[in-house]
Motif scaffolding. Sequence first.
Motif, PDB file in Angstrom:
ATOM      1  N   PRO A 147       0.855  -1.201   0.000  1.00 27.42           N
ATOM      2  CA  PRO A 147       0.000   0.000   0.000  1.00 27.42           C
ATOM      3  C   PRO A 147       0.889   1.248   0.000  1.00 27.42           C
ATOM      4  CG  PRO A 147      -0.735  -1.575   1.660  1.00 27.42           C
ATOM      5  CD  PRO A 147       0.579  -2.082   1.122  1.00 27.42           C
ATOM      6  N   GLU A 148       0.439   2.277  -0.702  1.00 22.76           N
ATOM      7  CA  GLU A 148       1.251   3.492  -0.874  1.00 22.76           C
ATOM      8  C   GLU A 148       1.681   4.116   0.454  1.00 22.76           C
ATOM      9  OE1 GLU A 148       0.865   7.838  -2.984  1.00 22.76           O
ATOM     10  OE2 GLU A 148      -0.207   6.134  -3.877  1.00 22.76           O
ATOM     11  N   ALA A 149       0.787   4.160   1.433  1.00 21.65           N
ATOM     12  CA  ALA A 149       1.123   4.760   2.728  1.00 21.65           C
ATOM     13  C   ALA A 149       2.227   3.967   3.431  1.00 21.65           C
ATOM     14  CB  ALA A 149      -0.114   4.854   3.614  1.00 21.65           C
ATOM     15  N   LEU A 150       2.168   2.639   3.350  1.00 19.24           N
ATOM     16  CA  LEU A 150       3.197   1.810   3.971  1.00 19.24           C
ATOM     17  C   LEU A 150       4.524   1.983   3.243  1.00 19.24           C
ATOM     18  CD1 LEU A 150       4.185  -0.302   5.971  1.00 19.24           C
ATOM     19  CD2 LEU A 150       3.256  -2.076   4.448  1.00 19.24           C
ATOM     20  N   ALA A 151       4.496   2.012   1.927  1.00 19.17           N
ATOM     21  CA  ALA A 151       5.717   2.215   1.146  1.00 19.17           C
ATOM     22  C   ALA A 151       6.364   3.545   1.515  1.00 19.17           C
ATOM     23  CB  ALA A 151       5.410   2.165  -0.347  1.00 19.17           C
ATOM     24  N   ARG A 152       5.574   4.589   1.594  1.00 20.44           N
ATOM     25  CA  ARG A 152       6.094   5.917   1.957  1.00 20.44           C
ATOM     26  C   ARG A 152       6.718   5.878   3.352  1.00 20.44           C
ATOM     27  NH1 ARG A 152       1.632   8.755   1.760  1.00 20.44           N
ATOM     28  NH2 ARG A 152       1.687   8.795  -0.495  1.00 20.44           N
ATOM     29  N   GLN A 153       6.061   5.204   4.282  1.00 18.39           N
ATOM     30  CA  GLN A 153       6.567   5.111   5.656  1.00 18.39           C
ATOM     31  C   GLN A 153       7.912   4.374   5.702  1.00 18.39           C
ATOM     32  OE1 GLN A 153       3.954   2.995   8.307  1.00 18.39           O
ATOM     33  NE2 GLN A 153       5.208   3.420  10.091  1.00 18.39           N
ATOM     34  N   ILE A 154       8.031   3.282   4.963  1.00 12.99           N
ATOM     35  CA  ILE A 154       9.285   2.521   4.915  1.00 12.99           C
ATOM     36  C   ILE A 154      10.408   3.392   4.358  1.00 12.99           C
ATOM     37  CG2 ILE A 154      10.463   0.604   3.745  1.00 12.99           C
ATOM     38  CD1 ILE A 154       7.756  -0.933   3.981  1.00 12.99           C
ATOM     39  N   LEU A 155      10.130   4.085   3.254  1.00 15.68           N
ATOM     40  CA  LEU A 155      11.157   4.921   2.629  1.00 15.68           C
ATOM     41  C   LEU A 155      11.580   6.062   3.545  1.00 15.68           C
ATOM     42  CD1 LEU A 155       9.878   5.058  -1.057  1.00 15.68           C
ATOM     43  CD2 LEU A 155      11.613   3.553  -0.055  1.00 15.68           C
ATOM     44  N   GLN A 156      10.620   6.723   4.172  1.00 13.59           N
ATOM     45  CA  GLN A 156      10.956   7.830   5.063  1.00 13.59           C
ATOM     46  C   GLN A 156      11.757   7.355   6.271  1.00 13.59           C
ATOM     47  OE1 GLN A 156       7.048   9.541   5.651  1.00 13.59           O
ATOM     48  NE2 GLN A 156       7.310  10.939   3.920  1.00 13.59           N
ATOM     49  N   ALA A 197      15.335   6.558   5.129  1.00 13.39           N
ATOM     50  CA  ALA A 197      16.077   7.784   4.810  1.00 13.39           C
ATOM     51  C   ALA A 197      16.456   8.540   6.082  1.00 13.39           C
ATOM     52  CB  ALA A 197      15.259   8.672   3.879  1.00 13.39           C
ATOM     53  N   ALA A 198      15.549   8.574   7.048  1.00 10.00           N
ATOM     54  CA  ALA A 198      15.808   9.301   8.297  1.00 10.00           C
ATOM     55  C   ALA A 198      16.709   8.513   9.247  1.00 10.00           C
ATOM     56  CB  ALA A 198      14.487   9.630   8.988  1.00 10.00           C
ATOM     57  N   HIS A 199      16.605   7.190   9.215  1.00  8.61           N
ATOM     58  CA  HIS A 199      17.362   6.322  10.116  1.00  8.61           C
ATOM     59  C   HIS A 199      18.008   5.202   9.302  1.00  8.61           C
ATOM     60  CE1 HIS A 199      15.146   8.378  13.264  1.00  8.61           C
ATOM     61  NE2 HIS A 199      14.032   8.060  12.631  1.00  8.61           N
ATOM     62  N   PRO A 200      18.997   5.557   8.473  1.00  8.34           N
ATOM     63  CA  PRO A 200      19.570   4.564   7.557  1.00  8.34           C
ATOM     64  C   PRO A 200      20.264   3.422   8.289  1.00  8.34           C
ATOM     65  CG  PRO A 200      20.823   6.603   7.490  1.00  8.34           C
ATOM     66  CD  PRO A 200      19.641   6.848   8.366  1.00  8.34           C
ATOM     67  N   ARG A 201      20.059   2.240   7.762  1.00  6.94           N
ATOM     68  CA  ARG A 201      20.755   1.059   8.237  1.00  6.94           C
ATOM     69  C   ARG A 201      21.952   0.850   7.310  1.00  6.94           C
ATOM     70  NH1 ARG A 201      15.531   2.452   9.004  1.00  6.94           N
ATOM     71  NH2 ARG A 201      14.238   0.834   9.905  1.00  6.94           N
ATOM     72  N   GLY A 202      22.991   0.254   7.831  1.00  3.73           N
ATOM     73  CA  GLY A 202      24.149  -0.043   6.994  1.00  3.73           C
ATOM     74  C   GLY A 202      24.974   1.165   6.621  1.00  3.73           C
ATOM     75  N   ARG A 203      24.867   2.245   7.373  1.00  2.22           N
ATOM     76  CA  ARG A 203      25.656   3.439   7.074  1.00  2.22           C
ATOM     77  C   ARG A 203      27.036   3.283   7.720  1.00  2.22           C
ATOM     78  NH1 ARG A 203      25.081   8.371   4.959  1.00  2.22           N
ATOM     79  NH2 ARG A 203      22.827   8.397   4.855  1.00  2.22           N
ATOM     80  N   GLY A 204      28.055   3.647   6.981  1.00  2.00           N
ATOM     81  CA  GLY A 204      29.425   3.601   7.480  1.00  2.00           C
ATOM     82  C   GLY A 204      30.292   2.795   6.530  1.00  2.00           C
ATOM     83  N   GLU A 205      31.576   2.975   6.652  1.00  2.00           N
ATOM     84  CA  GLU A 205      32.462   2.264   5.747  1.00  2.00           C
ATOM     85  C   GLU A 205      32.976   0.984   6.381  1.00  2.00           C
ATOM     86  OE1 GLU A 205      36.760   3.995   5.579  1.00  2.00           O
ATOM     87  OE2 GLU A 205      35.355   5.674   5.642  1.00  2.00           O
ATOM     88  N   ALA A 219      27.785   5.157   2.377  1.00  2.66           N
ATOM     89  CA  ALA A 219      27.810   6.536   2.856  1.00  2.66           C
ATOM     90  C   ALA A 219      27.350   7.384   1.685  1.00  2.66           C
ATOM     91  CB  ALA A 219      29.217   6.946   3.289  1.00  2.66           C
ATOM     92  N   GLY A 220      26.721   8.482   1.974  1.00  5.34           N
ATOM     93  CA  GLY A 220      26.305   9.352   0.893  1.00  5.34           C
ATOM     94  C   GLY A 220      25.311  10.384   1.343  1.00  5.34           C
ATOM     95  N   ARG A 221      24.858  11.116   0.338  1.00  6.63           N
ATOM     96  CA  ARG A 221      23.841  12.134   0.592  1.00  6.63           C
ATOM     97  C   ARG A 221      22.964  12.214  -0.645  1.00  6.63           C
ATOM     98  NH1 ARG A 221      25.001  16.794  -2.089  1.00  6.63           N
ATOM     99  NH2 ARG A 221      27.116  17.038  -2.821  1.00  6.63           N
ATOM    100  N   GLY A 222      21.756  12.640  -0.421  1.00  7.35           N
ATOM    101  CA  GLY A 222      20.857  12.755  -1.550  1.00  7.35           C
ATOM    102  C   GLY A 222      19.408  12.693  -1.117  1.00  7.35           C
ATOM    103  N   CYS A 223      18.572  12.408  -2.071  1.00  9.27           N
ATOM    104  CA  CYS A 223      17.133  12.400  -1.848  1.00  9.27           C
ATOM    105  C   CYS A 223      16.708  11.185  -1.026  1.00  9.27           C
ATOM    106  CB  CYS A 223      16.395  12.414  -3.184  1.00  9.27           C
ATOM    107  SG  CYS A 223      16.584  10.889  -4.140  1.00  9.27           S
ATOM    108  N   VAL A 224      15.470  11.217  -0.577  1.00 10.71           N
ATOM    109  CA  VAL A 224      14.896  10.119   0.201  1.00 10.71           C
ATOM    110  C   VAL A 224      15.027   8.803  -0.558  1.00 10.71           C
ATOM    111  CG1 VAL A 224      12.713   9.183   1.070  1.00 10.71           C
ATOM    112  CG2 VAL A 224      13.330  11.563   1.552  1.00 10.71           C
TER     113      VAL A 224
END
Length: 150
Positions: free
Chosen positions: A3-12, A15-23, A58-63
């Motif tokens: 469902p669109e609302a669930l997809a949006r929630q997962i993406l947000q 993006a706000a709390h990324p997993r696997g960030r770091g080298e 690591a990176g920066r950009g859009c959601v």
Amino acid sequence: MLPEALARQILQDHAAHPRGRGEIAGAPHAALDNPGCGDQVTVWARVEGGVLAGVRFAGRGCVISQASASLMTQALEGRTLEDARALAARFRAVVMGEAAPDPALGDLRALAGVSRLHARRRCALLAWRALDAALAGSGAGAGEGEPGRA
């Protein structure tokens, strides 16, 4: 399809709390950017015995680009290279609008709607292209990647 609302929630959330960030020190990596929107990502991939023992970014950009990178690290770490490549191919087909999302993709299905947004496909696939480059440089399919175009 989620469902669109669930997809949006997962993406947000990713993006706000990324997993696997770091080298991963000493691991092969590759850096790419998307000149159309300014997204940048570096992906590290450690392969041990034919298994993706570590995948980080690591990176920066859009959601979309950041959520896709986060979801990718969760979906692929611990998989054999063969299994990881098969999952990546299914994901790419969904993002490109060539296949319907299937449950095997798990939360990656949240990015299925990108297939309708041609310009955003590159955002969703940026980390995946960087992973391909890192693996190509590792002898698994290492080296240090220089920033390149996605």
